[in-house]
Each structure stands twice: as C-alpha cells, then as structure tokens.
Write a protein that holds these residues in place. Structure first.
Motif, short mmCIF file in Angstrom:
data_model
loop_
_atom_site.label_atom_id
_atom_site.label_comp_id
_atom_site.label_asym_id
_atom_site.label_seq_id
_atom_site.Cartn_x
_atom_site.Cartn_y
_atom_site.Cartn_z
N HIS A 10 0.82 -1.21 0.00
CA HIS A 10 0.00 0.00 0.00
C HIS A 10 0.86 1.26 0.00
CE1 HIS A 10 -2.62 -3.14 1.76
NE2 HIS A 10 -3.53 -2.56 1.00
N LEU A 11 1.86 1.30 -0.83
CA LEU A 11 2.77 2.46 -0.87
C LEU A 11 2.04 3.76 -1.18
CD1 LEU A 11 5.91 0.93 -2.61
CD2 LEU A 11 5.61 1.52 -0.20
N ASP A 12 0.97 3.67 -1.92
CA ASP A 12 0.23 4.88 -2.27
C ASP A 12 -0.63 5.40 -1.11
OD1 ASP A 12 -1.36 2.57 -2.49
OD2 ASP A 12 -2.73 3.53 -3.92
N GLN A 13 -0.69 4.64 0.00
CA GLN A 13 -1.50 5.04 1.14
C GLN A 13 -0.68 5.08 2.43
OE1 GLN A 13 -4.41 1.96 1.08
NE2 GLN A 13 -5.59 2.86 -0.57
N LEU A 14 0.60 5.34 2.33
CA LEU A 14 1.47 5.34 3.51
C LEU A 14 1.00 6.30 4.60
CD1 LEU A 14 5.12 5.01 2.17
CD2 LEU A 14 3.76 3.32 3.37
N ASP A 15 0.43 7.41 4.21
CA ASP A 15 -0.01 8.39 5.21
C ASP A 15 -1.11 7.84 6.11
OD1 ASP A 15 -1.76 8.42 3.03
OD2 ASP A 15 -2.35 10.49 3.39
N GLN A 16 -1.76 6.78 5.71
CA GLN A 16 -2.77 6.15 6.56
C GLN A 16 -2.14 5.19 7.58
OE1 GLN A 16 -5.85 4.36 4.18
NE2 GLN A 16 -6.15 6.23 2.99
N TYR A 17 -0.89 4.81 7.35
CA TYR A 17 -0.22 3.84 8.20
C TYR A 17 0.90 4.45 9.05
CZ TYR A 17 -2.54 0.36 5.27
OH TYR A 17 -3.48 -0.38 4.62
N VAL A 18 1.57 5.45 8.50
CA VAL A 18 2.72 6.03 9.16
C VAL A 18 2.37 7.46 9.60
CG1 VAL A 18 5.15 6.64 8.90
CG2 VAL A 18 4.25 4.64 7.72
N GLN A 19 2.68 7.76 10.86
CA GLN A 19 2.38 9.09 11.38
C GLN A 19 3.68 9.78 11.79
OE1 GLN A 19 -0.25 8.61 14.66
NE2 GLN A 19 -1.95 7.89 13.43
N PRO A 20 3.70 11.11 11.74
CA PRO A 20 4.88 11.83 12.23
C PRO A 20 5.00 11.68 13.75
CG PRO A 20 3.15 13.36 11.62
CD PRO A 20 2.68 12.00 11.23
N ILE A 21 6.20 11.81 14.27
CA ILE A 21 6.44 11.68 15.70
C ILE A 21 5.53 12.62 16.49
CG2 ILE A 21 8.15 12.14 17.50
CD1 ILE A 21 10.28 11.07 15.62
N ASP A 22 5.34 13.81 16.01
CA ASP A 22 4.52 14.80 16.73
C ASP A 22 3.11 14.28 17.04
OD1 ASP A 22 6.80 16.22 16.12
OD2 ASP A 22 5.72 18.05 15.64
N ALA A 23 2.57 13.40 16.19
CA ALA A 23 1.22 12.88 16.39
C ALA A 23 1.09 12.10 17.70
CB ALA A 23 0.83 11.98 15.22
N PHE A 24 2.17 11.50 18.16
CA PHE A 24 2.12 10.72 19.39
C PHE A 24 2.00 11.59 20.64
CE2 PHE A 24 4.17 7.91 16.35
CZ PHE A 24 3.42 6.75 16.51
N PHE A 25 2.30 12.86 20.51
CA PHE A 25 2.31 13.76 21.66
C PHE A 25 1.23 14.84 21.57
CE2 PHE A 25 6.65 12.23 20.92
CZ PHE A 25 6.77 11.43 22.05
N GLN A 26 0.24 14.65 20.72
CA GLN A 26 -0.78 15.68 20.52
C GLN A 26 -1.65 15.89 21.76
OE1 GLN A 26 -2.81 14.36 17.04
NE2 GLN A 26 -3.91 12.72 18.08
#
Length: 85
Positions: A10-26
């Motif tokens: 699913h390389l075309d949908q990576l943003d649904q699987y991988v989040q930036p580090i900042d997302a963990f601390f929101q």
C-alpha cells in the motif's frame, strides 16, 4: 500495527499507516521554545516554564523536540527527540 509487507502493498496510502512523531504527543500541552531555550534543552538543562502540567511537549520550529516533566518548580528532560525534523 502493520507489517512491512502490508506497507509495501500500500505504498500509495502510507499516510494512513505512518504518522509523524509529533502525532504521538498531541495530547500533551505544548510550549514553543525560543533560540536561547533550545540551546539549554539540547544539553538537557532543567528549565522553568509558565505552564501547569505534569508533562509538556517542547516545540522548536514547529516540531516536538523534547518531553519535559515537572519536578518541583522546574521541568526536567523525560524524552529527547532532538533529531525530529
């Protein structure tokens, strides 16, 4: 959690699987630090902050660089993310 095979499929949908580090601390309160504070934080200095929280996400250039925890009247390093660009 996903496997590397699932990501590869699913390389075309990576943003649904991988989040930036900042997302963990929101959920943490955040505090934007200035250049002077950034130099101190890079060296793990204890600092005073005008915030009332047990933990705080310190942001520099709009990126979380460290999580600091309250210890008495100061805040000390809990997690350092200095390379987060």
């Amino acid at each position: 959690a996903v496997t590397l095979e699932e990501l590869a499929d699913h390389l075309d949908q990576l943003d649904q699987y991988v989040q930036p580090i900042d997302a963990f601390f929101q959920d943490y309160p955040s505090y934007d630090i200035n250049d002077s504070e950034w130099k101190q934080i890079q060296n793990g200095a204890w600092i005073s902050l005008p915030i009332n929280a047990s933990k705080v996400a310190l942001r520099y250039n709009k990126k979380v660089k460290a999580i600091y925890r309250a210890k008495g009247k100061k805040f000390c390093p809990d997690l350092m993310l200095l390379s987060n660009e």
